[in-house]
Design a protein around this motif. Structure first.
Motif, mmCIF file in Angstrom:
data_model
loop_
_atom_site.group_PDB
_atom_site.id
_atom_site.type_symbol
_atom_site.label_atom_id
_atom_site.label_comp_id
_atom_site.label_asym_id
_atom_site.label_seq_id
_atom_site.Cartn_x
_atom_site.Cartn_y
_atom_site.Cartn_z
ATOM 1 N N MET A 1 -73.003 -79.179 32.195
ATOM 2 C CA MET A 1 -74.004 -79.926 31.454
ATOM 3 C C MET A 1 -73.894 -81.373 31.896
ATOM 4 O O MET A 1 -72.802 -81.954 31.850
ATOM 5 C CB MET A 1 -73.821 -79.812 29.946
ATOM 6 N N GLU B 1 -75.940 -85.398 32.061
ATOM 7 C CA GLU B 1 -76.982 -86.338 31.668
ATOM 8 C C GLU B 1 -77.254 -87.248 32.863
ATOM 9 O O GLU B 1 -76.318 -87.767 33.479
ATOM 10 C CB GLU B 1 -76.539 -87.176 30.472
ATOM 11 N N HIS C 1 -83.452 -79.494 20.343
ATOM 12 C CA HIS C 1 -83.633 -80.931 20.475
ATOM 13 C C HIS C 1 -83.936 -81.477 19.082
ATOM 14 O O HIS C 1 -84.967 -81.163 18.495
ATOM 15 C CB HIS C 1 -84.793 -81.208 21.440
ATOM 16 N N HIS D 1 -85.215 -89.549 32.038
ATOM 17 C CA HIS D 1 -83.933 -89.202 31.423
ATOM 18 C C HIS D 1 -83.864 -87.684 31.388
ATOM 19 O O HIS D 1 -84.726 -87.026 30.789
ATOM 20 C CB HIS D 1 -83.889 -89.797 30.007
ATOM 21 N N LEU E 1 -77.999 -88.809 21.317
ATOM 22 C CA LEU E 1 -78.579 -89.892 22.106
ATOM 23 C C LEU E 1 -78.715 -91.159 21.274
ATOM 24 O O LEU E 1 -78.630 -92.276 21.794
ATOM 25 C CB LEU E 1 -79.955 -89.479 22.634
ATOM 26 N N PHE F 1 -78.505 -78.164 32.238
ATOM 27 C CA PHE F 1 -77.643 -77.147 31.636
ATOM 28 C C PHE F 1 -77.559 -75.950 32.573
ATOM 29 O O PHE F 1 -78.545 -75.631 33.240
ATOM 30 C CB PHE F 1 -78.232 -76.619 30.313
ATOM 31 N N LYS G 1 -79.843 -90.489 34.228
ATOM 32 C CA LYS G 1 -80.840 -91.503 33.885
ATOM 33 C C LYS G 1 -81.270 -92.229 35.152
ATOM 34 O O LYS G 1 -80.424 -92.687 35.924
ATOM 35 C CB LYS G 1 -80.281 -92.500 32.871
ATOM 36 N N TYR H 1 -78.918 -83.377 20.659
ATOM 37 C CA TYR H 1 -79.053 -81.974 21.039
ATOM 38 C C TYR H 1 -77.931 -81.155 20.402
ATOM 39 O O TYR H 1 -76.768 -81.558 20.421
ATOM 40 C CB TYR H 1 -79.002 -81.817 22.564
ATOM 41 N N ILE I 1 -71.089 -84.028 31.122
ATOM 42 C CA ILE I 1 -70.749 -83.820 29.718
ATOM 43 C C ILE I 1 -69.751 -82.679 29.551
ATOM 44 O O ILE I 1 -68.786 -82.773 28.793
ATOM 45 C CB ILE I 1 -72.034 -83.556 28.904
ATOM 46 N N LEU J 1 -81.444 -83.934 31.095
ATOM 47 C CA LEU J 1 -80.231 -83.181 30.795
ATOM 48 C C LEU J 1 -80.287 -81.897 31.616
ATOM 49 O O LEU J 1 -81.324 -81.216 31.630
ATOM 50 C CB LEU J 1 -80.121 -82.855 29.312
ATOM 51 N N CYS K 1 -83.917 -80.280 31.652
ATOM 52 C CA CYS K 1 -84.631 -80.691 30.446
ATOM 53 C C CYS K 1 -85.093 -82.136 30.610
ATOM 54 O O CYS K 1 -84.277 -83.023 30.880
ATOM 55 C CB CYS K 1 -83.710 -80.554 29.236
ATOM 56 N N VAL L 1 -85.991 -85.246 28.956
ATOM 57 C CA VAL L 1 -85.899 -85.964 27.685
ATOM 58 C C VAL L 1 -86.955 -87.064 27.632
ATOM 59 O O VAL L 1 -87.637 -87.257 26.624
ATOM 60 C CB VAL L 1 -84.494 -86.566 27.494
#
Length: 290
Positions: free
Chosen positions: A177, A179, A40, A237, A69, A241, A181, A120, A158, A239, A201, A203
């Protein structure tokens, strides 16, 4: 206790002029699916005398994924690529048998004004039989990636496959992966949507998983099949993986990844002797660490 496998906190790592938060590798968890390295970066204040300058360095046996980001980075490599990455887009470099590259603050942003770099840096190990493929580079704009809504919650895929959708990023093994929100509180259910191992993760914000509150700066690691429904707090927010892990162990030394230690030793020697594929117009060189 619960179905939580592990909670990993970001650990500070020095990469020259910058401190980054290292998520993996971690002593108790070296990989999440095929993901072998997640840093990060930032948020870091840039200018007027401090910019991002990662000099020429090598990779083998992996693909790098850069996801910003905030802020912009100029990528250049030994393939002749020159690609600016902006927030929400993806730079995907397949190192294969060997590639060298640099990452820098673009020239037009070195104007003395303050800017921020936040994103990232991710490495994904290649399957054993593809470690020696020719290097390649791809870029995908934010609007090229699958995006959808669940109420006020937004999703972006992603890379890989998930939630019945496929990203255009050309991955080489089953992975994902995403994202996500949230504007309001949200219950995240990954059952039948994702697969293999998963790292969630945080964020921004926080999640409640199996009676544990996990806040910003941490990553929850588990098997998708074991994850209970996750309550995500408003304005968070995330992420995500993960994917299917490989059957063989992966070795990592500096920027080199392989199932075969001999390949790593050969790459070390080639970089030391400067017989590794190098960039045509960049004379910078990050020495092999001791």
């Amino acid at each position: 206790m619960s179905n939580i496998g592990l909670i990993i906190a970001e650990r500070s790592r020095d990469i020259g002029d910058f401190l980054v938060g290292r998520l993996i590798p971690f002593r108790k968890k070296r990989m999440i699916g095929p993901f072998i390295f997640i840093d990060h970066m930032g948020p870091a204040d840039l200018g007027p005398e401090k910019y991002l300058d990662v000099d020429q360095h090598p990779h083998i046996g992996l693909a790098t994924l850069t996801f910003m980001l905030e802020g912009e980075i100029m990528h250049e490599d030994s393939l002749g690529t020159k690609q600016r990455i902006t927030p929400g887009s993806v730079n995907w470099m397949i190192a294969g048998k060997g590639v060298a590259h640099t990452e820098r603050t673009p020239a037009d942003l070195r104007n003395g004004r303050r800017s921020v770099a936040h994103g990232y840096q991710i490495w994904i190990a290649l399957p054993k039989h593809l470690e020696d493929i020719d290097p390649q580079f791809y870029h995908f704009g934010s609007d090229e990636l699958p995006q959808w809504h669940s109420g006020s919650t937004t999703f972006k895929l992603i890379a890989g496959n998930g939630y019945g959708k496929t990203s255009p990023v050309p991955v080489h093994s089953p992975l994902f992966m995403l994202e996500i929100k949230m504007v309001e509180d949200y219950v995240l259910d990954t059952t039948n949507e994702l697969y293999g191992e998963i790292g969630i993760c945080i964020v921004e914000g926080a999640i409640l998983a199996c009676d544990n509150e996990i806040k910003k700066g941490n990553i929850l690691v588990s098997k998708v099949s074991d994850v209970c429904n996750i309550k995500v707090k408003a304005n968070s927010h995330l992420l995500l993986f993960g994917g299917e892990p490989f059957s063989e162990e992966r070795h990592i030394y500096w920027n080199f990844v392989s199932y075969d230690k001999n390949k790593i030793n050969d790459a070390k020697q080639a970089w030391k002797n400067r017989t590794f594929p190098m960039m045509a117009k960049d004379r910078t060189y990050v020495p092999l660490p001791p």
